[in-house]
Design a protein around this motif. Structure first.
Motif, PDB file in Angstrom:
ATOM      1  N   MET A  15      34.565  43.209  26.614  1.00  0.00           N
ATOM      2  CA  MET A  15      34.280  43.921  27.856  1.00  0.00           C
ATOM      3  C   MET A  15      35.010  43.271  29.022  1.00  0.00           C
ATOM      4  SD  MET A  15      30.718  45.514  28.669  1.00  0.00           S
ATOM      5  CE  MET A  15      29.972  44.830  30.085  1.00  0.00           C
ATOM      6  N   MET A  19      37.550  45.058  31.462  1.00  0.00           N
ATOM      7  CA  MET A  19      37.328  45.039  32.905  1.00  0.00           C
ATOM      8  C   MET A  19      38.501  44.435  33.647  1.00  0.00           C
ATOM      9  SD  MET A  19      33.358  44.201  33.438  1.00  0.00           S
ATOM     10  CE  MET A  19      33.487  44.292  35.205  1.00  0.00           C
ATOM     11  N   ILE A 309      38.351  36.901  41.986  1.00  0.00           N
ATOM     12  CA  ILE A 309      36.912  36.799  42.259  1.00  0.00           C
ATOM     13  C   ILE A 309      36.146  37.902  41.549  1.00  0.00           C
ATOM     14  CG2 ILE A 309      35.157  36.814  44.051  1.00  0.00           C
ATOM     15  CD1 ILE A 309      37.110  35.595  45.916  1.00  0.00           C
ATOM     16  N   VAL A 310      36.707  39.116  41.540  1.00  0.00           N
ATOM     17  CA  VAL A 310      36.029  40.211  40.835  1.00  0.00           C
ATOM     18  C   VAL A 310      35.810  39.831  39.376  1.00  0.00           C
ATOM     19  CG1 VAL A 310      36.303  42.561  39.989  1.00  0.00           C
ATOM     20  CG2 VAL A 310      36.821  42.043  42.362  1.00  0.00           C
ATOM     21  N   ALA A 313      33.183  37.098  38.991  1.00  0.00           N
ATOM     22  CA  ALA A 313      31.855  37.694  39.190  1.00  0.00           C
ATOM     23  C   ALA A 313      31.441  38.476  37.954  1.00  0.00           C
ATOM     24  CB  ALA A 313      31.872  38.602  40.415  1.00  0.00           C
ATOM     25  N   ALA A 314      32.360  39.265  37.408  1.00  0.00           N
ATOM     26  CA  ALA A 314      32.038  40.054  36.219  1.00  0.00           C
ATOM     27  C   ALA A 314      31.680  39.139  35.062  1.00  0.00           C
ATOM     28  CB  ALA A 314      33.217  40.946  35.851  1.00  0.00           C
ATOM     29  N   ILE A 317      28.185  37.966  35.476  1.00  0.00           N
ATOM     30  CA  ILE A 317      27.198  39.015  35.198  1.00  0.00           C
ATOM     31  C   ILE A 317      27.071  39.244  33.690  1.00  0.00           C
ATOM     32  CG2 ILE A 317      26.645  41.450  35.528  1.00  0.00           C
ATOM     33  CD1 ILE A 317      28.047  41.238  38.267  1.00  0.00           C
ATOM     34  N   ILE A 318      28.218  39.311  33.021  1.00  0.00           N
ATOM     35  CA  ILE A 318      28.187  39.551  31.570  1.00  0.00           C
ATOM     36  C   ILE A 318      27.504  38.394  30.854  1.00  0.00           C
ATOM     37  CG2 ILE A 318      29.644  39.786  29.526  1.00  0.00           C
ATOM     38  CD1 ILE A 318      31.613  41.343  31.265  1.00  0.00           C
ATOM     39  N   ASN A 321      23.825  38.504  31.307  1.00  0.00           N
ATOM     40  CA  ASN A 321      23.259  39.532  30.439  1.00  0.00           C
ATOM     41  C   ASN A 321      23.004  39.003  29.042  1.00  0.00           C
ATOM     42  OD1 ASN A 321      22.679  42.306  31.163  1.00  0.00           O
ATOM     43  ND2 ASN A 321      24.686  42.275  32.117  1.00  0.00           N
TER      44      ASN A 321
END
Lengths: 338, 336
Positions: A15, A19, A309-310, A313-314, A317-318, A321
């Motif tokens: 993922m 992304m 940074i995106v 951050a992703a 988050i992943i 999770n």
């Protein structure tokens, strides 16, 4: 269980790849020219062309993405030119793995920019996390225990009101009134532990993390209250009461265990999202964390930093999770993964 | 008699009526909507906040009319009401509150605060409502398709949902603004605030739909196993018919609740983005850019600082309470 964890990590990595591709395409395949944004106001046509070559923006966007991914694993150099490296090594910016790109506007590798800002965001996130977990959960439990009475109404009512104000309004009010006008706290400035010790670090973090925490406390009071009330209505609680268990044991052991499990899930996800920077709070208090860096990058069209940074951050988050899902199986014996 | 009519009658509790033949009045059949309305009427807080929400919607609709008639005057500068020596603070203390300007005048410009806030409600609500509609439509379509078709389609849509949810939202809204506003302008939307507004609406919708899609998908997964869907299928109904005539009528309740809860989220989001410099900019007032401007005067002009914030908080609070109330009222598990 082990197979489940491996599978989740595998899916998470895939993922993240997808992304990164989507993000890269979003920012670099847009009709605007990324090279134009590499030199701010001093752009001359020559400089743009030079930067375009040095950063690889002259190649097709998918090739660029390939180089980006390669850079993450083995590092890369800007410009990637072996001959120039022999003749003038000082003109080359080296970017060791994990290289997330090079920001010509800041003359630094994105990885170093992120590494510099991350401790601030992480400190802030953990402080806020501590505050909101302690006050949010205890507030929610009190509200549930005194359901319909004054304590419940006061807690839930004030939570709802706080929840309705924008974060930056709360932050700026605290900053302007508590810190500057009434001088109840020192003006918050981030001080690393290595420079001012734990005391200065904590006092610098107090107001910003309080700002962040307030919003979450409001949410967690309502959440905890709902979960506790739900588990108080379960049949096994009635059974426990019927067989004569003391109230303290019923609440402490039987109710809380069931009620707090789902909260652990939500909390993990919230913390994961926050680690990559609290954009508003950091902007309000002028903290140079990841959130502030992101705002700066976005407003100056610093595309490499933004993409970096995106993705970080992703990744947070992943990862959060996955950890939460695995943890869930540990703390809730009813959940079994196969 | 059409299928939908028959479904509705099943829902209205025909069975209850035939059972309770002894006392017809007491056990009269009521539709789920009637039950919900009865429950709503008993919930005083929800009734009050719904009243406030309806009132603010009416005000929001009337504001442009009143501006055109000259009753509201959000854009005229009143230099005579502000004092240049104090950096443009209103001359008479207390934020320049007077009969002509019930909420005072704006520091720096002397514009009427009440007019700007009322018109700000219009613009903020328009943004929030448009974004909510896009979110709900996209989420419903994605959730319906994923839940009903299942298999690979479901897998694909679910992965896209996971992915969109993994993006740091605020950051994406901020970072994409420069480029996408250019694209929107090039697509023919007038430059400046119209493009800014369209951008906000689009990205809020594009990043907001996954939550709704997940909820709808979950509902559809259980609905599609129900007998009335099976009956429709065996009668040869097309997928489109099953979506719109069989499934959608059963999804109104969650859609209404989550739509109501999206409004306050988007009103807040507009404010937060305004603070970060994205979105509709003055002189067009939105609650977000009013609040962003007012925080500059937090210490010197407290009333001006508080009015926009209180307006936002009131709207957000009322919408949230209304959503909660609707959820309680429409929940079939709640006491009847």
């Amino acid at each position: 269980m082990f197979a489940y964890v491996v599978r989740r990590i595998f899916v998470g990595v895939i993922m993240l790849f997808v992304m990164s591709l989507v993000t890269y395409l979003l920012f670099f395949a847009a009709p605007s020219d990324p090279a134009r944004y590499t030199c701010g106001k001093n752009c001359s046509p020559e400089l743009i062309e030079q930067n375009r070559k040095a950063l690889g923006y002259d190649k097709p966007v998918l090739v660029q993405y390939g180089e980006f991914v390669k850079g993450v694993f083995v590092g890369r150099e800007f410009p990637d030119d072996p001959e120039l490296k022999k003749s003038a090594p000082e003109t080359i910016a080296s970017c060791p793995a994990p290289c997330l790109g090079y920001s010509p506007l800041q003359s630094a590798t994105v990885t170093s920019l992120i590494a510099e800002a991350a401790p601030i965001s992480i400190s802030l996130a953990f402080m806020a996390f501590l505050m909101w977990m302690v006050f949010g959960i205890s507030g929610g439990i009190i509200a549930a225990l005194y359901k319909g009475r004054f304590a419940d109404r006061a807690l839930v009512g004030s939570a709802l009101v706080v929840y309705s104000f924008p974060t930056f309004f709360i932050g700026l009010s605290l900053y302007i009134f508590v810190a500057i006008k009434w001088q109840l706290t020192p003006i918050p400035v981030y001080t690393p532990i290595s420079e001012g010790g734990v005391g200065a670090w904590l006092s610098g973090l107090f107001l910003p993390s309080l700002t962040l925490a307030l919003i979450y406390i409001a949410g967690y009071i309502r959440l905890t209250r709902a979960f506790v009330l739900e588990s108080m209505g379960e049949d096994y609680i009635r059974t426990a009461r019927a067989k004569g268990l003391p109230q303290r044991q019923i609440m402490g052991k039987h109710t809380m265990r069931a009620a707090l499990t789902p909260i652990a899930t939500v909390a993990g996800l919230d913390l994961g999202a926050l680690l990559a920077g609290a954009i508003i709070t950091e902007t309000v208090f002028n903290y140079n964390g990841l959130g502030k860096l992101a705002v700066q990058a976005a407003t100056t069209y610093d595309l490499p930093t933004t993409v970096g940074i995106v993705l970080v951050a992703a990744a947070f988050i992943i990862t959060a999770n996955i950890i939460v899902d695995v943890l869930y199986a540990v703390i809730d014996p009813r959940v079994k993964y196969s | 008699m059409s299928e939908t009519q028959r479904d509705m009658e099943f829902g209205s509790g025909v069975a209850v009526e035939t059972l309770g033949s002894t006392d017809e009045k007491a056990i009269a059949g009521r539709t789920p909507w009637q039950l919900a309305r009865a429950r709503l009427r008993r919930d005083k807080i929800t009734m009050v906040v719904t009243g406030i929400v309806i009132a603010s919607i009416v005000i929001a609709i009337l504001a442009p009319v009143l501006t055109a008639l000259g009753v509201l005057d959000p854009e005229t500068f009143h230099p005579e009401l502000i004092d240049p020596n104090t950096g443009g603070l209103p001359i008479d203390g207390g934020g320049g509150i007077s009969w002509q300007h019930p909420l005072g005048v704006e520091p720096g410009t002397g514009r009427d605060v009440l007019s700007r806030i009322v018109l700000g409600v219009t613009f903020s609500m328009t943004v929030a409502l448009s974004a909510t509609i896009i979110t709900v439509v996209l989420g419903t379509v994605a959730g319906l398709v994923a839940g009903f078709l299942g298999g690979r389609t479901d897998f694909a849509i679910s992965r896209v949902i996971d992915m969109v949810l993994s993006f740091p939202q605020t950051l994406m809204l901020l970072a994409l603004s420069g480029m996408f506003i250019d694209i929107i302008t090039n697509a023919g939307v007038p430059a400046g605030n119209p493009s800014n507004g369209v951008y906000i609406v689009l990205v809020l919708g594009l990043f907001g739909w996954p939550t709704i899609a997940r909820i709808i998908r979950g509902q559809v997964l259980s609905l599609r196993e129900r007998e009335f869907v099976e009956a429709a299928k065996s009668l040869g109904a097309s997928n489109g018919r099953i979506f719109f005539k069989e499934l959608l009528p059963n999804l109104w309740a969650p859609l209404l609740v989550y739509g109501t809860l999206l409004m306050p989220a988007y009103i807040s989001a507009e404010a937060a983005l305004s603070y970060l410099g994205v979105g509709i900019k003055p002189p067009t007032p939105t609650l977000g850019n009013l609040l962003t401007y007012s925080v500059n005067y937090a210490a010197s002009d407290v009333t001006f600082f508080l009015f926009p914030a209180i307006t936002i908080a009131t709207l957000v609070l009322c919408f949230n309470l209304m959503g909660d109330g609707l959820r309680d009222a429409l929940d079939p598990k709640a006491d009847r």
